[in-house]
Write an enzyme that holds these catalytic residues in place. Sequence first.
Site, PDB file in Angstrom:
ATOM      1  N   ASN A   6       5.129  10.659 -19.946  1.00  0.00           N
ATOM      2  CA  ASN A   6       6.404  10.715 -20.660  1.00  0.00           C
ATOM      3  C   ASN A   6       6.132  11.148 -22.104  1.00  0.00           C
ATOM      4  OD1 ASN A   6       8.564   9.903 -22.375  1.00  0.00           O
ATOM      5  ND2 ASN A   6       9.394   8.696 -20.698  1.00  0.00           N
ATOM      6  N   HIS A   9       7.951  10.547 -26.969  1.00  0.00           N
ATOM      7  CA  HIS A   9       7.560  10.065 -28.293  1.00  0.00           C
ATOM      8  C   HIS A   9       7.005  11.155 -29.197  1.00  0.00           C
ATOM      9  CE1 HIS A   9       8.460   6.244 -26.569  1.00  0.00           C
ATOM     10  NE2 HIS A   9       8.339   5.688 -27.761  1.00  0.00           N
ATOM     11  N   HIS A  42      13.191  12.089 -21.207  1.00  0.00           N
ATOM     12  CA  HIS A  42      14.474  11.388 -21.106  1.00  0.00           C
ATOM     13  C   HIS A  42      15.467  12.096 -22.022  1.00  0.00           C
ATOM     14  CE1 HIS A  42      16.583   7.158 -21.274  1.00  0.00           C
ATOM     15  NE2 HIS A  42      17.442   8.136 -21.020  1.00  0.00           N
ATOM     16  N   ARG A  44      18.515  11.580 -23.604  1.00  0.00           N
ATOM     17  CA  ARG A  44      19.442  10.475 -23.892  1.00  0.00           C
ATOM     18  C   ARG A  44      20.793  11.021 -24.334  1.00  0.00           C
ATOM     19  NH1 ARG A  44      16.779   5.239 -24.424  1.00  0.00           N
ATOM     20  NH2 ARG A  44      18.853   4.537 -24.982  1.00  0.00           N
ATOM     21  N   ARG A  48      18.459  11.258 -29.251  1.00  0.00           N
ATOM     22  CA  ARG A  48      17.679  10.750 -30.381  1.00  0.00           C
ATOM     23  C   ARG A  48      16.255  11.309 -30.426  1.00  0.00           C
ATOM     24  NH1 ARG A  48      16.552   4.528 -28.532  1.00  0.00           N
ATOM     25  NH2 ARG A  48      18.812   4.469 -28.458  1.00  0.00           N
ATOM     26  N   GLU A  69      14.701  11.996 -16.938  1.00  0.00           N
ATOM     27  CA  GLU A  69      15.457  10.740 -16.871  1.00  0.00           C
ATOM     28  C   GLU A  69      16.770  10.948 -17.619  1.00  0.00           C
ATOM     29  OE1 GLU A  69      13.161   7.870 -18.928  1.00  0.00           O
ATOM     30  OE2 GLU A  69      11.412   8.173 -17.683  1.00  0.00           O
ATOM     31  N   THR A 100      14.587   1.822 -22.618  1.00  0.00           N
ATOM     32  CA  THR A 100      15.384   1.470 -21.444  1.00  0.00           C
ATOM     33  C   THR A 100      15.124   0.014 -21.041  1.00  0.00           C
ATOM     34  OG1 THR A 100      14.992   3.734 -20.760  1.00  0.00           O
ATOM     35  CG2 THR A 100      16.059   2.283 -19.167  1.00  0.00           C
ATOM     36  N   GLU A 150      11.991   4.182  -8.820  1.00  0.00           N
ATOM     37  CA  GLU A 150      10.971   3.842  -9.816  1.00  0.00           C
ATOM     38  C   GLU A 150      11.184   2.378 -10.180  1.00  0.00           C
ATOM     39  OE1 GLU A 150      10.405   6.555 -13.085  1.00  0.00           O
ATOM     40  OE2 GLU A 150       9.390   5.028 -14.279  1.00  0.00           O
ATOM     41  N   HIS A 213       7.172   1.590 -17.246  1.00  0.00           N
ATOM     42  CA  HIS A 213       7.727   0.918 -18.411  1.00  0.00           C
ATOM     43  C   HIS A 213       6.748  -0.149 -18.919  1.00  0.00           C
ATOM     44  CE1 HIS A 213      11.123   0.522 -21.138  1.00  0.00           C
ATOM     45  NE2 HIS A 213      10.564  -0.634 -21.380  1.00  0.00           N
TER      46      HIS A 213
HETATM   47  N1  PXP Z   1       9.938   5.219 -16.748  1.00  0.00           N
HETATM   48  C1  PXP Z   1      11.207   5.153 -17.200  1.00  0.00           C
HETATM   49  C2  PXP Z   1      12.313   5.294 -16.210  1.00  0.00           C
HETATM   50  C3  PXP Z   1      11.485   4.972 -18.567  1.00  0.00           C
HETATM   51  O1  PXP Z   1      12.758   4.925 -19.002  1.00  0.00           O
HETATM   52  C4  PXP Z   1      10.412   4.898 -19.476  1.00  0.00           C
HETATM   53  C5  PXP Z   1      10.683   4.741 -20.943  1.00  0.00           C
HETATM   54  O2  PXP Z   1      11.344   5.855 -21.420  1.00  0.00           O
HETATM   55  C6  PXP Z   1       9.103   5.008 -18.963  1.00  0.00           C
HETATM   56  C7  PXP Z   1       8.893   5.138 -17.595  1.00  0.00           C
HETATM   57  C8  PXP Z   1       7.909   4.993 -19.855  1.00  0.00           C
HETATM   58  O3  PXP Z   1       7.809   3.765 -20.500  1.00  0.00           O
HETATM   59  P1  PXP Z   1       6.716   3.543 -21.622  1.00  0.00           P
HETATM   60  O4  PXP Z   1       7.039   4.483 -22.738  1.00  0.00           O
HETATM   61  O5  PXP Z   1       6.875   2.111 -21.980  1.00  0.00           O
HETATM   62  O6  PXP Z   1       5.382   3.866 -20.994  1.00  0.00           O
END
Ligand code: PXP
Length: 259
Positions: A6, A9, A42, A44, A48, A69, A100, A150, A213
């Site tokens: 992901n 960030h 994601h 959003r 953001r 996402e 999330t 997921e 997550h």
């Molecule tokens: N999976 C989903 C569906 C999420 O919403 C997120 C956070 O955006 C993640 C995985 C990744 O989470 P983390 O950034 O805590 O590894």
Amino acid sequence: MLLGVNIDHIAVLREARKINDPDPLDAVSLVKRAGGDQITIHLREDRRHIHDEDAKKIIENSPIPVNIECSINPEVIQIVTALHPHRITLVPEKREEVTTEGGLDVLHYFDAIQLIAKQLKNEHIELSLFIDPNTLMIQKAKELEVEWVELHTGMYANIYAMLYSNLSRTHHSIQELECDRKSLHDKLENALNVLQKSASEAKSLGIKVAAGHGLNYQNVQKIVAIKEIEELNIGQSIIAKSIFVGFENAVKEMLGLLK
Ligand code: PXP
């Protein structure tokens, strides 16, 4: 075990300055080079971090599948469907949340999700639902004929952090976890058992299982041990580590733990 990285960030850092640097698109080829299996972003509602243009460029240029996402908001669904990603993962979204929190309430939004599921089937886009590990949610996912669920690992990750590390704790239900170490151990065991049970239930119904997550280099291995889970989506911890060791190394190090 597959790894979806992901990269939201990277866009968070860019948005801190509202300039064009760093560009999340630059991460895409590095994930592939490191051996990662999927890019996860994601989009959003408040944009953001990832913007529409990022999503478009990433999908057009990624050499590996892109998993977007998003919420069930019809406007967002229309945008992401038109971009034709490999997979769309529906997540709950609150404007004020930091990340999330909790899984999608598939029961409550069943009709809306069913409409989206039909639309995505026509477009040959895989659908995944980000859910709490819970039998009812899995049964509803089966009724919706989704390819993936997921499982939300936030509860597990937070209990793990309270027991073993000083990593930050962000889960909304953290107050519920304020208790002694013995009961934290029990809660950790319980969180893992619930994830294991849900993964088995989903797999036995023919649904592919991802999880994510709050997973990091310390806590991931207990999740890797759940054989029914095929894929992990991990963001924060990989991007955080990449500040110190470089992005490609951070992805490789995580992949090493997934073997
Ligand atoms: N999976 C989903 C569906 C999420 O919403 C997120 C956070 O955006 C993640 C995985 C990744 O989470 P983390 O950034 O805590 O590894």
